[in-house]
Design a protein around this motif. Structure first.
Motif, PDB file in Angstrom:
ATOM      1  N   MET A 152       0.851  -1.201   0.000  1.00  0.00           N
ATOM      2  CA  MET A 152       0.000   0.000   0.000  1.00  0.00           C
ATOM      3  C   MET A 152       0.882   1.245   0.000  1.00  0.00           C
ATOM      4  SD  MET A 152      -2.914   1.093   2.768  1.00  0.00           S
ATOM      5  CE  MET A 152      -3.707  -0.495   2.624  1.00  0.00           C
ATOM      6  N   SER A 153       0.583   2.186  -0.850  1.00  0.00           N
ATOM      7  CA  SER A 153       1.379   3.413  -0.927  1.00  0.00           C
ATOM      8  C   SER A 153       0.823   4.461   0.008  1.00  0.00           C
ATOM      9  CB  SER A 153       1.374   3.957  -2.355  1.00  0.00           C
ATOM     10  OG  SER A 153       0.085   4.447  -2.683  1.00  0.00           O
ATOM     11  N   ALA A 154       1.630   5.498   0.228  1.00  0.00           N
ATOM     12  CA  ALA A 154       1.216   6.564   1.139  1.00  0.00           C
ATOM     13  C   ALA A 154       0.006   7.316   0.627  1.00  0.00           C
ATOM     14  CB  ALA A 154       2.383   7.522   1.366  1.00  0.00           C
ATOM     15  N   SER A 155      -0.272   7.227  -0.693  1.00  0.00           N
ATOM     16  CA  SER A 155      -1.408   7.962  -1.249  1.00  0.00           C
ATOM     17  C   SER A 155      -2.734   7.226  -1.059  1.00  0.00           C
ATOM     18  CB  SER A 155      -1.179   8.216  -2.749  1.00  0.00           C
ATOM     19  OG  SER A 155      -1.106   6.980  -3.449  1.00  0.00           O
ATOM     20  N   GLN A 156      -2.706   6.083  -0.397  1.00  0.00           N
ATOM     21  CA  GLN A 156      -3.917   5.310  -0.223  1.00  0.00           C
ATOM     22  C   GLN A 156      -4.869   5.977   0.768  1.00  0.00           C
ATOM     23  OE1 GLN A 156      -4.672   2.319  -1.991  1.00  0.00           O
ATOM     24  NE2 GLN A 156      -2.978   3.199  -3.153  1.00  0.00           N
ATOM     25  N   ARG A 157      -6.133   5.548   0.708  1.00  0.00           N
ATOM     26  CA  ARG A 157      -7.184   6.110   1.563  1.00  0.00           C
ATOM     27  C   ARG A 157      -7.240   5.336   2.880  1.00  0.00           C
ATOM     28  NH1 ARG A 157     -11.784   4.599  -2.497  1.00  0.00           N
ATOM     29  NH2 ARG A 157     -10.512   2.708  -2.268  1.00  0.00           N
ATOM     30  N   VAL A 158      -7.201   6.080   3.972  1.00  0.00           N
ATOM     31  CA  VAL A 158      -7.253   5.469   5.295  1.00  0.00           C
ATOM     32  C   VAL A 158      -8.321   6.170   6.123  1.00  0.00           C
ATOM     33  CG1 VAL A 158      -5.990   4.832   7.385  1.00  0.00           C
ATOM     34  CG2 VAL A 158      -4.770   4.999   5.194  1.00  0.00           C
ATOM     35  N   VAL A 159      -9.173   5.385   6.754  1.00  0.00           N
ATOM     36  CA  VAL A 159     -10.151   5.927   7.695  1.00  0.00           C
ATOM     37  C   VAL A 159      -9.706   5.576   9.105  1.00  0.00           C
ATOM     38  CG1 VAL A 159     -12.525   5.829   8.532  1.00  0.00           C
ATOM     39  CG2 VAL A 159     -12.073   5.809   6.078  1.00  0.00           C
ATOM     40  N   VAL A 190      -6.541  10.817   4.506  1.00  0.00           N
ATOM     41  CA  VAL A 190      -7.066  10.397   5.804  1.00  0.00           C
ATOM     42  C   VAL A 190      -8.432  11.000   6.072  1.00  0.00           C
ATOM     43  CG1 VAL A 190      -6.679  10.422   8.305  1.00  0.00           C
ATOM     44  CG2 VAL A 190      -4.739  10.128   6.734  1.00  0.00           C
ATOM     45  N   THR A 191      -9.354  10.154   6.509  1.00  0.00           N
ATOM     46  CA  THR A 191     -10.645  10.604   7.029  1.00  0.00           C
ATOM     47  C   THR A 191     -10.760  10.134   8.470  1.00  0.00           C
ATOM     48  OG1 THR A 191     -11.703  10.438   4.850  1.00  0.00           O
ATOM     49  CG2 THR A 191     -13.151  10.508   6.776  1.00  0.00           C
ATOM     50  N   VAL A 192     -11.028  11.063   9.383  1.00  0.00           N
ATOM     51  CA  VAL A 192     -11.221  10.730  10.791  1.00  0.00           C
ATOM     52  C   VAL A 192     -12.710  10.762  11.083  1.00  0.00           C
ATOM     53  CG1 VAL A 192     -10.727  11.362  13.180  1.00  0.00           C
ATOM     54  CG2 VAL A 192      -8.991  11.744  11.402  1.00  0.00           C
TER      55      VAL A 192
END
Length: 372
Positions: A1-8, A30-32
């Motif tokens: 997974m690259s740093a540009s991936q979507r993380v919640v 990032v979505t919190v």
């Protein structure tokens, strides 16, 4: 997974926000998501003593020191009143008991600075402390410890996360991890909306085990109810963190006091889902015991109370790392999050982004527990 991936990141307490900042500053999208909004977070009910004063195993002690070192670096670079390292003074009823003596002996093996003080020496070091409150107790002094006002730190973390591109979603109700074909595909909000993601980090405090249970991850918890009392005092409060048998006391950045008593936690009443209460006489007793601990027995004026759940893993050690049964799901669940959050975030973020595992988390991964 690259740093540009979507993380919640599910959770906007000190763990969630610390992780969100690390991820966003690493380039992740990032979505919190904070279920119920930030005010529900246990971080706002934390005594926030920065320490490693206990008979911790070496691995856990080192993780705690990593968190403390992060806070020290921030304090050195930023002259803020809400992060202080003026030590702690610790004593028990009936003199130097076996438990504190054992802690001191363990600290010596770890080269963690502690020393015994006589009552008069402790009061000379901390004039706000009443000698009479100590009786015949010896006082264990840990000069390298401190405290942090978490509301101020949460604001810093949120601002840094937003500056790095993170977005925040506040919802009422419970969110759930969504999967597709055996791996995570996002977070499902209470209204059914899916927030798509390549990875989800569950840092939902006391709710963490319940969030992960549907995924087959059994995370045992020893979570308990907690009471934190805030009070105004007309004179300067202690610089050091004071921890006696009846009450623990520290000063806030604004000069008010933060009070915690373990015996008072047992008096917190559960009045239903997310509803807790405590009788007024319990709060007044905490105030009275704190006053008796301070020089001159000053009058303490109640400001407010924080009542709710204190997140504690079942074995009392941090749970951090991948949920192996569902690729893309990660957990951060910890007691003492004020101390540990910077270390957990720094260690976990690269793993979430597929950049390798930090060996310092290996003893604390969720795989140490059985799964269903």
């Amino acid at each position: 997974m690259s740093a540009s991936q979507r993380v919640v990141v599910l959770g906007a307490g000190v763990l969630g926000l610390s992780i969100a900042r690390e991820l966003a500053q690493s380039g992740a999208q990032v979505t919190v998501v904070s279920a119920g909004g930030v005010p529900r977070t246990a971080s706002l009910r934390s005594f926030s003593w920065l320490n490693s004063l206990s008979a911790w195993p070496l691995d856990y002690h080192r993780l705690r020191l990593r968190g403390i070192a992060h806070h020290r670096r921030y304090a050195a670079a930023n002259a803020v009143p809400w992060l202080r390292f003026d030590g702690s003074l610790n004593w028990e009823a009936g003199g130097a008991s076996a438990s504190l003596s054992g802690v001191h002996a363990h600290m010596l093996t770890l080269e963690y600075e502690t020393r015994w003080l006589k009552a008069g020496e402790a009061a000379a070091l901390e004039p706000a402390l009443a000698v009479a409150a100590l009786g015949d107790a010896s006082v264990l002094h840990a000069p390298g410890e401190g405290w942090i006002d978490l509301p101020a730190w949460l604001a810093v973390l949120e601002a840094a996360s937003v500056s790095a591109g993170a977005r925040f979603v506040k919802v009422e109700g419970d969110a759930s991890v969504s999967t597709q074909a055996g791996r995570v595909n996002g977070l499902r909000l209470p209204d059914g909306t899916l927030v798509p993601a390549d990875a989800v980090v569950v840092a939902a405090g006391a709710a963490t085990p319940a969030v992960l249970s549907p995924l087959g991850a059994a995370i045992p918890a020893a979570t308990n109810r907690a009471l934190l009392v805030h009070a105004r005092v007309a004179r300067p409060g202690p610089k050091a963190v004071l921890r006696g048998p009846d009450v623990a006391i520290r000063t806030r950045a604004d000069g008010a006091l933060v009070l915690h008593a373990e015996w008072a936690d047992d008096e917190v009443r559960d009045d239903g889902p997310n509803r807790w209460a405590v009788e007024a006489d319990v709060v007044q007793d905490v105030l009275a015991r704190a006053s008796a601990t301070l020089s001159g027995c000053p009058t303490l004026e109640l400001l407010d109370t924080g009542i709710g759940l204190r997140p504690i893993p079942g074995d009392h050690y941090t749970v951090a790392g991948a949920i192996e049964s569902v690729p893309g799901v990660f957990v951060a669940f910890s007691h003492s999050a004020a101390t540990l959050a910077p270390a957990i975030a720094e260690a976990l973020a690269p793993e979430v982004l597929g950049q390798g595992r930090d060996a310092q988390l290996d003893p604390f991964r969720p795989s140490r527990f059985s799964t269903t």
